[in-house]
Each structure stands twice: as C-alpha cells, then as structure tokens.
Design a protein around this motif. Structure first.
Motif, PDB file in Angstrom:
ATOM      1  N   ALA A   3       0.850  -1.179   0.000  1.00 41.65           N
ATOM      2  CA  ALA A   3       0.000   0.000   0.000  1.00 41.65           C
ATOM      3  C   ALA A   3       0.887   1.231   0.000  1.00 41.65           C
ATOM      4  O   ALA A   3       1.972   1.228   0.578  1.00 41.65           O
ATOM      5  CB  ALA A   3      -0.924   0.002   1.217  1.00 41.65           C
ATOM      6  N   GLU A   5       1.469   4.935   1.237  1.00 44.09           N
ATOM      7  CA  GLU A   5       1.042   5.884   2.251  1.00 44.09           C
ATOM      8  C   GLU A   5       1.106   7.290   1.670  1.00 44.09           C
ATOM      9  O   GLU A   5       2.142   7.715   1.172  1.00 44.09           O
ATOM     10  CB  GLU A   5       1.929   5.775   3.493  1.00 44.09           C
ATOM     11  N   THR A  10      -3.792   5.315   3.041  1.00 47.29           N
ATOM     12  CA  THR A  10      -3.113   4.361   2.171  1.00 47.29           C
ATOM     13  C   THR A  10      -4.006   4.002   0.996  1.00 47.29           C
ATOM     14  O   THR A  10      -5.229   3.946   1.129  1.00 47.29           O
ATOM     15  CB  THR A  10      -2.757   3.066   2.927  1.00 47.29           C
ATOM     16  N   PRO A 160      -4.747  -1.926   1.955  1.00 42.58           N
ATOM     17  CA  PRO A 160      -4.989  -0.707   1.167  1.00 42.58           C
ATOM     18  C   PRO A 160      -6.368  -0.099   1.445  1.00 42.58           C
ATOM     19  O   PRO A 160      -7.355  -0.812   1.545  1.00 42.58           O
ATOM     20  CB  PRO A 160      -4.875  -1.222  -0.269  1.00 42.58           C
TER      21      PRO A 160
END
Length: 288
Positions: A3, A5, A10, A160
C-alpha cells in the motif's frame, strides 16, 4: 500486498499507466481538481458494491437501461490521471474509496451531491480476500495467504484504504457536520429493496423518471446481468490484471461470509466490531 502511504491514508499502488503522475502529484492534483456544478460522487469502502451503484446512477442520469461502455475505474478519482477528467462530458458520475479529507476541495465548496453506502464487515472481508487472491499484480493486490491470516490484516493491521472501521467511522463523523447533500444507505438494504432505493436515488438526483424505468433499471443492474455486461459490453481495461475466471464480480450475496469464515474468525470480527463501533449509529446487517 503493498500500500502507498499518502496524505494520511493508504491506497493500492495502482499501475503507473493508470495514473500518469507520481502518487504525491496525483493527490495534489486530486485535491485541486475542478468540480462541476452537476457532478455527483459515489463513495464507499472497497467491495461494498460500488460498481453496482455507479451503474444505477449512470442509468438514472441518462434515463436509460443501456450499460455505460466504461467500467467505473475510468471515472475513479484515485485510479485515473486527474487531467483526463476534463475531457469527460457532463453530467459526470465520479467515484472513490477515499476518505472525505482526500477528496477535491471544490466538492465541499460547491456542495456536490454524495451517494454513500456501507456493507457489513464480514461479507466485505470475504469479497476483498477473493479479489486480492484473483489479482495478478503481485506487488499491489496479490495475496497468497489464507483467509484467517487475511482477517487478521483486515481487522488489526490494515490493508490498502485502511481498516474498514476507520473508514466508516470517519464518514459517519463527516456526515454529522457536512453541508453537502447526501444519500446514505447499505448494501444489504439495496439488495433487500432495490426498487425503493432506485426511486429514492432518482428523487435525490432530481431525475424525472417513471416507475417503469426504475423497475427496468433494477432488472438491468441485477448481479448476473451486470456481471455479463462487464464481460460482454464494457471496455474493461483491468481484465489483464485478473486471473482467468475472476473479476470484480463474484457472488454479490448477503451472508455468504457464513460459507467461508471459521467460528473463530467470525468471533474475531464480532469482538472488534463491538469495540470499535460501540458509539456508532450505523446499523449492520449480516443477513437479510
């Protein structure tokens, strides 16, 4: 699963060819995006039924039962080059899995209409698990663990778009203070009484539409017909990212979690839900 950030949240690492920007540039442009007075946005956590509701809104605004040639990802704020939205004809039906503070600033200045819905966390988790297992992009969505390990990620560590709980609680807080007009409902309510909500959405969108056409839209947007349309009609540019036989559409049922979650996994979600949602007014339905 990976994921990215960004901006306090995210997102999945979408393929660069979809974005045309770096992630930091994507979110900067997204926040500064020009919003039109007649834009509408569909918002929900992943696997809550966004494809379904987005198609319903497209049909209501077009007063037709013809399927939109695009999949909703081609109109998804975080998954498309922001510059390309300018070429889209009005009225636009945008969509996103982002949190309110990630959305374009002009949406709040212009009081853009928002359509928001939730799905119970157990069906959401199972649907998300199978989508990630079916994805071929190993560095983004691909997941090879078992369902129990996925549930641990889902309720404790984050995936995510973050934890389901963080997402729904932030949106619940947002709706208590926003001046944006919004239509809020649940996936389960839509499954149980689709005609009621299609008519409600038509009224919310100020669409002068007959009861007969509302009924026809309900039929056209039934799960099996939407799944077939996605395979036969739509320009689904994401097909190469899925293993053969898999797609965004799996079963679309309420309560399918009972066929997959162990008692221990179900109880883990129950405990976390009781803890995180104790002050929430959101009504969760696990069966209909």
């Amino acid at each position: 699963m990976m994921a990215i950030e960004i901006d306090g949240g995210t997102i999945p690492p979408y393929p660069e060819e979809m974005l045309g920007n770096s992630y930091s540039e994507q979110f900067r442009k997204l926040r500064e995006m020009t919003i039109r007075d007649d834009d509408v946005i569909v918002c929900a956590y992943p696997k809550a039924g966004t494809h379904w509701i987005w198609e319903v809104i497209q049909m209501l605004r077009g007063q037709t039962t013809e399927y939109h040639k695009h999949i909703k990802e081609q109109h998804m704020l975080e998954a498309r080059n922001i510059d390309n939205f300018e070429a889209d004809p009005s009225p636009r039906v945008l969509n996103s899995h982002l949190y309110p503070h990630h959305l374009p600033r002009q949406m709040f200045e212009k009081k853009t209409k928002m359509i928001y819905f939730t799905r119970n966390p157990k069906d959401t988790a199972v649907s998300m698990y199978f989508q990630y297992q079916g994805n071929t992009v190993e560095k983004s969505f691909g997941y090879h663990g078992n369902l129990s390990d996925f549930i641990d990620l889902y309720i404790n560590k984050g995936i995510p778009y973050g934890l389901w709980y963080d997402y729904v609680l932030e949106w619940e807080k947002f709706f208590k203070t926003t001046e944006n007009p919004f239509y809020q409902f649940s996936y389960e309510d839509m499954k149980q009484n689709p005609l009621h909500h299609v008519k409600g959405l038509a009224k919310f969108l100020d669409t002068d539409i007959s009861d007969e056409l509302c009924e026809a839209i309900v039929d056209a947007c039934s799960f099996n017909k939407l799944k077939k349309a996605n395979e036969d009609v739509k320009d689904d540019f994401l097909k190469p990212y899925f293993k053969e036989g898999t797609s965004f559409y799996r079963k679309g049922k309420v309560g399918d979690w009972k066929n997959w979650l162990t008692v221990a996994d179900s109880e883990s979600i129950d405990r976390m839900t009781a803890k995180r949602m104790k002050n929430s007014q959101i009504q969760l339905k696990y069966t209909i």
